[in-house]
Write a protein that holds these residues in place. Sequence first.
Motif, PDB file in Angstrom:
ATOM      1  N   TRP A   1       0.634  -1.218  -0.122  1.00 42.35           N
ATOM      2  CA  TRP A   1      -0.146   0.014  -0.236  1.00 42.35           C
ATOM      3  C   TRP A   1       0.928   1.460  -0.028  1.00 42.35           C
ATOM      4  O   TRP A   1       1.899   1.207   0.541  1.00 42.35           O
ATOM      5  CB  TRP A   1      -0.974   0.167   1.216  1.00 42.35           C
ATOM      6  N   THR A   2       0.181   2.399  -0.573  1.00 39.78           N
ATOM      7  CA  THR A   2       0.665   3.826  -0.369  1.00 39.78           C
ATOM      8  C   THR A   2      -0.490   4.694   0.100  1.00 39.78           C
ATOM      9  O   THR A   2      -1.501   4.524  -0.775  1.00 39.78           O
ATOM     10  CB  THR A   2       1.348   4.216  -1.628  1.00 39.78           C
ATOM     11  N   ILE A   3      -0.270   5.309   1.083  1.00 39.69           N
ATOM     12  CA  ILE A   3      -1.312   6.015   1.698  1.00 39.69           C
ATOM     13  C   ILE A   3      -0.946   7.518   1.220  1.00 39.69           C
ATOM     14  O   ILE A   3       0.102   7.957   1.634  1.00 39.69           O
ATOM     15  CB  ILE A   3      -1.486   5.777   3.152  1.00 39.69           C
ATOM     16  N   VAL A   4      -1.932   8.324   0.474  1.00 37.48           N
ATOM     17  CA  VAL A   4      -1.659   9.519  -0.010  1.00 37.48           C
ATOM     18  C   VAL A   4      -2.457  10.446   0.794  1.00 37.48           C
ATOM     19  O   VAL A   4      -3.824  10.327   0.915  1.00 37.48           O
ATOM     20  CB  VAL A   4      -1.976   9.683  -1.537  1.00 37.48           C
ATOM     21  N   ARG A   5      -1.897  11.352   1.813  1.00 36.31           N
ATOM     22  CA  ARG A   5      -2.535  12.386   2.524  1.00 36.31           C
ATOM     23  C   ARG A   5      -2.716  13.763   1.879  1.00 36.31           C
ATOM     24  O   ARG A   5      -1.802  14.318   1.889  1.00 36.31           O
ATOM     25  CB  ARG A   5      -1.975  12.431   3.885  1.00 36.31           C
ATOM     26  N   ALA A   6      -3.840  14.025   1.342  1.00 35.57           N
ATOM     27  CA  ALA A   6      -3.954  15.231   0.513  1.00 35.57           C
ATOM     28  C   ALA A   6      -4.299  16.416   1.537  1.00 35.57           C
ATOM     29  O   ALA A   6      -5.005  16.269   2.486  1.00 35.57           O
ATOM     30  CB  ALA A   6      -4.980  14.932  -0.585  1.00 35.57           C
ATOM     31  N   PRO A   7      -4.112  17.700   0.970  1.00 35.05           N
ATOM     32  CA  PRO A   7      -4.478  18.796   1.829  1.00 35.05           C
ATOM     33  C   PRO A   7      -6.006  19.001   1.349  1.00 35.05           C
ATOM     34  O   PRO A   7      -6.767  18.146   0.848  1.00 35.05           O
ATOM     35  CB  PRO A   7      -3.580  19.850   1.214  1.00 35.05           C
ATOM     36  N   ILE A   8      -6.608  20.453   1.541  1.00 33.87           N
ATOM     37  CA  ILE A   8      -7.830  20.697   1.147  1.00 33.87           C
ATOM     38  C   ILE A   8      -7.758  20.678  -0.279  1.00 33.87           C
ATOM     39  O   ILE A   8      -7.062  21.108  -1.095  1.00 33.87           O
ATOM     40  CB  ILE A   8      -8.158  22.275   1.650  1.00 33.87           C
ATOM     41  N   LEU A   9      -8.751  20.097  -0.912  1.00 29.65           N
ATOM     42  CA  LEU A   9      -8.921  19.800  -2.328  1.00 29.65           C
ATOM     43  C   LEU A   9      -9.871  21.181  -3.126  1.00 29.65           C
ATOM     44  O   LEU A   9     -10.749  21.426  -2.740  1.00 29.65           O
ATOM     45  CB  LEU A   9      -9.472  18.481  -2.457  1.00 29.65           C
ATOM     46  N   THR A  10      -9.234  21.298  -4.137  1.00 33.64           N
ATOM     47  CA  THR A  10      -9.940  22.284  -4.956  1.00 33.64           C
ATOM     48  C   THR A  10     -10.043  21.743  -6.519  1.00 33.64           C
ATOM     49  O   THR A  10      -9.706  20.631  -6.937  1.00 33.64           O
ATOM     50  CB  THR A  10      -9.020  23.584  -4.900  1.00 33.64           C
ATOM     51  N   ASN A  11     -11.072  22.406  -7.230  1.00 33.04           N
ATOM     52  CA  ASN A  11     -11.413  21.938  -8.669  1.00 33.04           C
ATOM     53  C   ASN A  11     -10.465  22.871  -9.603  1.00 33.04           C
ATOM     54  O   ASN A  11     -10.928  22.915 -10.778  1.00 33.04           O
ATOM     55  CB  ASN A  11     -12.845  22.208  -8.847  1.00 33.04           C
ATOM     56  N   GLY A  12      -9.287  23.219  -9.090  1.00 33.49           N
ATOM     57  CA  GLY A  12      -8.365  24.025  -9.877  1.00 33.49           C
ATOM     58  C   GLY A  12      -7.742  23.323 -11.118  1.00 33.49           C
ATOM     59  O   GLY A  12      -7.956  21.904 -11.079  1.00 33.49           O
ATOM     60  N   PRO A  13      -7.006  23.928 -11.987  1.00 30.88           N
ATOM     61  CA  PRO A  13      -6.507  22.992 -12.896  1.00 30.88           C
ATOM     62  C   PRO A  13      -5.065  22.342 -12.581  1.00 30.88           C
ATOM     63  O   PRO A  13      -4.622  22.563 -11.451  1.00 30.88           O
ATOM     64  CB  PRO A  13      -6.019  24.132 -13.881  1.00 30.88           C
ATOM     65  N   PHE A  14      -4.763  21.453 -13.289  1.00 34.92           N
ATOM     66  CA  PHE A  14      -3.656  20.620 -13.229  1.00 34.92           C
ATOM     67  C   PHE A  14      -2.257  21.648 -13.477  1.00 34.92           C
ATOM     68  O   PHE A  14      -2.143  22.274 -14.344  1.00 34.92           O
ATOM     69  CB  PHE A  14      -3.460  19.517 -14.259  1.00 34.92           C
ATOM     70  N   THR A  15      -1.616  21.591 -12.321  1.00 31.26           N
ATOM     71  CA  THR A  15      -0.220  22.424 -12.197  1.00 31.26           C
ATOM     72  C   THR A  15       1.028  21.474 -12.301  1.00 31.26           C
ATOM     73  O   THR A  15       2.053  22.153 -12.946  1.00 31.26           O
ATOM     74  CB  THR A  15      -0.324  23.424 -11.130  1.00 31.26           C
ATOM     75  N   GLY A  16       1.151  20.504 -11.674  1.00 32.11           N
ATOM     76  CA  GLY A  16       2.404  19.853 -11.539  1.00 32.11           C
ATOM     77  C   GLY A  16       3.237  20.315 -10.491  1.00 32.11           C
ATOM     78  O   GLY A  16       4.243  19.784 -10.264  1.00 32.11           O
ATOM     79  N   LYS A  17       2.692  21.378  -9.883  1.00 30.41           N
ATOM     80  CA  LYS A  17       3.417  21.987  -8.633  1.00 30.41           C
ATOM     81  C   LYS A  17       3.119  21.536  -7.233  1.00 30.41           C
ATOM     82  O   LYS A  17       2.452  22.365  -6.537  1.00 30.41           O
ATOM     83  CB  LYS A  17       3.210  23.567  -8.981  1.00 30.41           C
ATOM     84  N   TYR A  18       3.619  20.395  -7.146  1.00 30.55           N
ATOM     85  CA  TYR A  18       3.373  19.847  -5.771  1.00 30.55           C
ATOM     86  C   TYR A  18       4.709  19.019  -5.414  1.00 30.55           C
ATOM     87  O   TYR A  18       5.591  18.794  -6.144  1.00 30.55           O
ATOM     88  CB  TYR A  18       2.001  19.013  -5.953  1.00 30.55           C
ATOM     89  N   ARG A  19       4.700  18.735  -4.078  1.00 27.57           N
ATOM     90  CA  ARG A  19       5.698  18.000  -3.524  1.00 27.57           C
ATOM     91  C   ARG A  19       5.106  16.925  -2.541  1.00 27.57           C
ATOM     92  O   ARG A  19       3.977  17.062  -1.934  1.00 27.57           O
ATOM     93  CB  ARG A  19       6.615  18.707  -2.680  1.00 27.57           C
ATOM     94  N   CYS A  20       5.842  15.862  -2.406  1.00 25.40           N
ATOM     95  CA  CYS A  20       5.267  14.650  -1.715  1.00 25.40           C
ATOM     96  C   CYS A  20       6.400  14.200  -0.866  1.00 25.40           C
ATOM     97  O   CYS A  20       7.534  14.056  -1.220  1.00 25.40           O
ATOM     98  CB  CYS A  20       4.616  13.637  -2.487  1.00 25.40           C
ATOM     99  N   GLY A  21       6.165  13.555   0.301  1.00 26.27           N
ATOM    100  CA  GLY A  21       7.201  12.721   1.113  1.00 26.27           C
ATOM    101  C   GLY A  21       6.510  12.666   2.486  1.00 26.27           C
ATOM    102  O   GLY A  21       5.458  12.823   2.903  1.00 26.27           O
ATOM    103  N   GLU A  22       7.509  11.952   3.365  1.00 26.80           N
ATOM    104  CA  GLU A  22       6.769  11.334   4.622  1.00 26.80           C
ATOM    105  C   GLU A  22       7.028  12.404   5.717  1.00 26.80           C
ATOM    106  O   GLU A  22       6.216  12.191   6.761  1.00 26.80           O
ATOM    107  CB  GLU A  22       7.767  10.274   5.150  1.00 26.80           C
ATOM    108  N   SER A  23       7.827  13.346   5.647  1.00 23.52           N
ATOM    109  CA  SER A  23       7.967  14.581   6.725  1.00 23.52           C
ATOM    110  C   SER A  23       7.940  16.002   6.187  1.00 23.52           C
ATOM    111  O   SER A  23       8.724  16.621   6.469  1.00 23.52           O
ATOM    112  CB  SER A  23       9.189  14.339   7.307  1.00 23.52           C
ATOM    113  N   LEU A  24       6.689  16.238   5.298  1.00 23.05           N
ATOM    114  CA  LEU A  24       6.800  17.559   4.712  1.00 23.05           C
ATOM    115  C   LEU A  24       5.896  18.516   5.807  1.00 23.05           C
ATOM    116  O   LEU A  24       5.257  18.230   6.631  1.00 23.05           O
ATOM    117  CB  LEU A  24       6.030  17.579   3.730  1.00 23.05           C
ATOM    118  N   LYS A  25       6.307  19.909   5.638  1.00 29.50           N
ATOM    119  CA  LYS A  25       5.701  20.823   6.671  1.00 29.50           C
ATOM    120  C   LYS A  25       5.261  22.160   5.666  1.00 29.50           C
ATOM    121  O   LYS A  25       5.883  22.400   4.797  1.00 29.50           O
ATOM    122  CB  LYS A  25       6.349  21.187   7.495  1.00 29.50           C
TER     123      LYS A  25
END
Length: 211
Positions: free
Chosen positions: A150-174
Motif C-alpha cells: 500500500w501507499t497512503i496519500v494524505r492530501a490537503p484541502i482539495l480544489t477544482n483548480g487545473p493541473f499544475t504539476g507544482k506539488y511535493r510529496c514525502g513522509e515529513s513535509l511541513k
Amino acid sequence: MKVVIFGASGATGQHLVQNALDQDYEVRAFVRSRGKLALQHPRLTIIEGNVKDQDIVQKAITGQHAVMSAVGANSIFKLDQLVIEGMANILNAMASCDVRRLIYLSTLGVEESRPNAGFMIRNLAPTILHNEIKGHELRENMIRKSESSWTIVRAPILTNGPFTGKYRCGESLKSDRFITSLSRADVADLMLLQLTDQRFNRKSISLMPSQ
C-alpha cells in the motif's frame, strides 16, 4: 496495467479515471451510480455497486493488477460505517485475488500529519471534520495491518483548480500556509505515479503544494 478505481464517479475519482485512460491503463471504474460517470472509452469498464457488497467488490478486483481508492463518505460530518466496511471488503478481496498494490487517498487532517499541515488543517479540521478524519484514521489502520503493498496519500484541502504539476510529496513535509490546498487534478497525477513508483511502498506520504 489493469487498475480498478473505487469512488470513480467522485470529483477526484473522475480525474483518476481520465488520467489512467490517457496513460493507456485498462480501467475498471467502481461507482455507486452509473449515471454519475459519463465517460466512455474502449479500455473503460464501469461496475455499478456498493462497496458493502463483498461479492461485487470481489468481481471488480478479480484479474486486476492494482487498486485505487478515492471513496468518500456520504457526509463529511458523519462517520460513514459503510465506507469503513467497504475498505474491509476491498482488502479481503485483494488478499483473495492476490492483488497486491493499493493506493489510498486520505487527508492531511489525520493525527499523524496534522501538526505539519498548515494553520487551517491543524486548528480547524479536528473540530469541523472530526468524523471524516476519524473515518480515514480507521481505514488507514486497516490498510497498514494488511498484507498489501500500500501507499497512503494524505492530501490537503482539495480544489477544482487545473493541473499544475507544482506539488511535493514525502513522509515529513511541513506547510506554513494558512490554507494548504491542492487541485484534485494534481492529487490524481501523484496517485497514478504511485502505480509504478515503489519508493513509497508501505508508507504514508503527505502531499502539499510547492513552496
